[in-house]
Write an enzyme that holds these catalytic residues in place. Structure first.
Site, PDB file in Angstrom:
ATOM      1  N   ASP A 176       0.878  -1.175   0.000  1.00 11.84           N
ATOM      2  CA  ASP A 176       0.000   0.000   0.000  1.00 11.84           C
ATOM      3  C   ASP A 176       0.914   1.224   0.000  1.00 11.84           C
ATOM      4  OD1 ASP A 176      -2.341   1.617   0.263  1.00 11.84           O
ATOM      5  OD2 ASP A 176      -2.030   1.756   2.420  1.00 11.84           O
ATOM      6  N   SER A 177       0.311   2.389  -0.171  1.00  9.64           N
ATOM      7  CA  SER A 177       1.105   3.618  -0.092  1.00  9.64           C
ATOM      8  C   SER A 177       1.514   3.917   1.353  1.00  9.64           C
ATOM      9  CB  SER A 177       0.275   4.790  -0.626  1.00  9.64           C
ATOM     10  OG  SER A 177      -0.908   4.911   0.138  1.00  9.64           O
ATOM     11  N   TYR A 223      -1.013   8.234  -2.870  1.00  8.88           N
ATOM     12  CA  TYR A 223      -1.111   7.840  -4.279  1.00  8.88           C
ATOM     13  C   TYR A 223      -2.343   8.487  -4.923  1.00  8.88           C
ATOM     14  CZ  TYR A 223       2.276   3.919  -4.014  1.00  8.88           C
ATOM     15  OH  TYR A 223       3.387   3.134  -3.904  1.00  8.88           O
ATOM     16  N   GLY A 224      -3.346   8.739  -4.077  1.00 11.89           N
ATOM     17  CA  GLY A 224      -4.661   9.113  -4.580  1.00 11.89           C
ATOM     18  C   GLY A 224      -4.728  10.418  -5.341  1.00 11.89           C
ATOM     19  N   CYS A 232      -4.271  -1.654  -1.799  1.00 11.37           N
ATOM     20  CA  CYS A 232      -4.473  -0.233  -2.054  1.00 11.37           C
ATOM     21  C   CYS A 232      -5.490  -0.124  -3.183  1.00 11.37           C
ATOM     22  CB  CYS A 232      -3.133   0.379  -2.475  1.00 11.37           C
ATOM     23  SG  CYS A 232      -3.262   2.061  -3.085  1.00 11.37           S
ATOM     24  N   ASN A 233      -6.568   0.606  -2.929  1.00 13.43           N
ATOM     25  CA  ASN A 233      -7.608   0.746  -3.957  1.00 13.43           C
ATOM     26  C   ASN A 233      -7.119   1.541  -5.157  1.00 13.43           C
ATOM     27  OD1 ASN A 233     -10.532  -0.127  -2.809  1.00 13.43           O
ATOM     28  ND2 ASN A 233      -9.170   0.483  -1.175  1.00 13.43           N
ATOM     29  N   THR A 234      -6.335   2.597  -4.876  1.00 12.68           N
ATOM     30  CA  THR A 234      -5.871   3.455  -5.969  1.00 12.68           C
ATOM     31  C   THR A 234      -5.000   2.639  -6.929  1.00 12.68           C
ATOM     32  OG1 THR A 234      -5.803   5.200  -4.295  1.00 12.68           O
ATOM     33  CG2 THR A 234      -4.826   5.696  -6.432  1.00 12.68           C
ATOM     34  N   GLU A 260      -2.739   9.063   8.160  1.00 16.05           N
ATOM     35  CA  GLU A 260      -1.266   8.989   8.218  1.00 16.05           C
ATOM     36  C   GLU A 260      -0.703   9.897   9.318  1.00 16.05           C
ATOM     37  OE1 GLU A 260       1.084   7.073   6.517  1.00 16.05           O
ATOM     38  OE2 GLU A 260      -0.495   5.947   5.503  1.00 16.05           O
ATOM     39  N   CYS A 273     -10.977   2.806   0.179  1.00 20.38           N
ATOM     40  CA  CYS A 273      -9.581   3.161   0.423  1.00 20.38           C
ATOM     41  C   CYS A 273      -9.193   2.380   1.666  1.00 20.38           C
ATOM     42  CB  CYS A 273      -9.438   4.666   0.659  1.00 20.38           C
ATOM     43  SG  CYS A 273      -7.775   5.136   1.201  1.00 20.38           S
ATOM     44  N   THR A 274      -8.063   1.697   1.619  1.00 18.24           N
ATOM     45  CA  THR A 274      -7.713   0.824   2.749  1.00 18.24           C
ATOM     46  C   THR A 274      -7.319   1.615   3.993  1.00 18.24           C
ATOM     47  OG1 THR A 274      -5.484   0.556   1.829  1.00 18.24           O
ATOM     48  CG2 THR A 274      -7.109  -1.169   1.332  1.00 18.24           C
ATOM     49  N   HIS A 275      -7.180   2.936   3.867  1.00 17.48           N
ATOM     50  CA  HIS A 275      -6.953   3.756   5.062  1.00 17.48           C
ATOM     51  C   HIS A 275      -8.263   3.977   5.838  1.00 17.48           C
ATOM     52  CE1 HIS A 275      -3.083   4.768   3.250  1.00 17.48           C
ATOM     53  NE2 HIS A 275      -2.756   5.444   4.331  1.00 17.48           N
TER      54      HIS A 275
END
Ligand code: DGL
Length: 272
Positions: free
Chosen positions: A15-16, A47-48, A78-80, A155, A185-187
């Site tokens: 992921d980012s 990344y988004g 990561c979805n993006t 983050e 979004c995995t966040h």
């Protein structure tokens, strides 16, 4: 796997940033004796907001690095990156690669009764229409909203803050009636409480981490794995201390955190 790497039969996950740890946790719950290599590209998060072709380049570098370590499968947590780079990774990688979007759509299809589904994600994910196309193809009415600030909130370790509540309220203010909201979004699962408060109990939050782990663990069912509890090694391109600190929101990281300069990552890229 190289002699420097103590892991064997590992699965690569990336992921980012810390968001993909939600997917890693779900994978480890289902495959407790398997080893994992996690890569958080925290030097280049988010990344988004980056152009899709740049995200494809990052994803390819990471995939080559992880495949170079001998992983047996790759999970794009990561979805993006799933939205824009998965076909390139599937074509390029010598091992199977999975994204988080199809499992998320399937999970939403299982929970919606009204057929009215929302999806929130990064600008890149929403602009790609990866979710909208799949959900519309299932006959659902879709409301999609980019929430670019939420990745920063996570983050920066601000998941339980007035800022988080304000932003979430603002982003969700225009939503129509719906009974399922995909956290695209995995966040965002780290903001689950704030999101659930904002939408109320009548809306099911759909988190693709569990759904993705189910798909991946099925693919590895019956494959040999270790005897003991699996190990995890984390590589991070940014500050390892900040990564460990932010990860505390989901119980912290278990296992080593190794700094990986992006220049080294770029050098791992194979000439294919
Ligand atoms: N966690 C990521 C996702 O699922 C990326 C967020 C970002 O870097 O913008 O899209």
């Amino acid at each position: 796997m190289s002699s420097k790497n103590p892991l064997s039969r590992a699965i690569g996950v990336f992921d980012s940033g810390v968001g993909g740890l939600t997917v890693l946790q779900a994978l480890r719950r289902r495959m407790p004796r398997r080893d994992f290599v996690y890569l958080g590209d925290t030097a280049r998060v988010p990344y988004g907001r980056k152009p899709p072709e740049m995200v494809v380049e990052f994803a390819v570098e990471i995939a080559d690095f992880l495949c170079g370590m001998g992983v047996e499968g790759l999970v794009v947590a990561c979805n993006t990156a799933s939205a824009v780079a998965l076909p390139a990774l599937v074509e390029r990688c010598p091992v199977p690669a999975w994204g988080v979007i199809d499992p998320g759509v399937e999970a939403a299809a299982r929970v919606t009764r009204s057929g009215s589904v929302g999806v929130i994600g990064t600008k890149g994910t929403i602009a790609s229409r990866a979710y909208q196309r799949r959900l519309e193809a299932c006959g659902f009415r879709v409301w999609a909203q980019a929430c670019p600030m939420l990745v920063h909130v996570v983050e920066e370790g601000l998941v339980d803050s007035p800022e988080a509540r304000l932003l979430v309220r603002q982003y969700l203010s225009g939503r129509p009636d719906m009974d399922a909201l995909i956290l695209g979004c995995t966040h965002y699962p780290l903001l689950r409480e704030v999101l659930q408060d904002a939408v109320g109990p009548g809306v099911t939050l759909v988190d693709s981490a569990e759904a993705t782990a189910e798909v991946v663990s099925k693919a590895f069912a019956g494959a040999p794995q270790g005897e003991a509890q699996g190990q995890v090694v984390h590589f991070v391109t940014g500050d390892p201390v900040a990564f460990a600190h932010t990860a505390k929101v989901i119980g912290g990281v278990e296992g080593e955190i190794i700094p990986l300069p992006v220049t080294e990552l770029a050098a791992a890229r194979s000439p294919r």
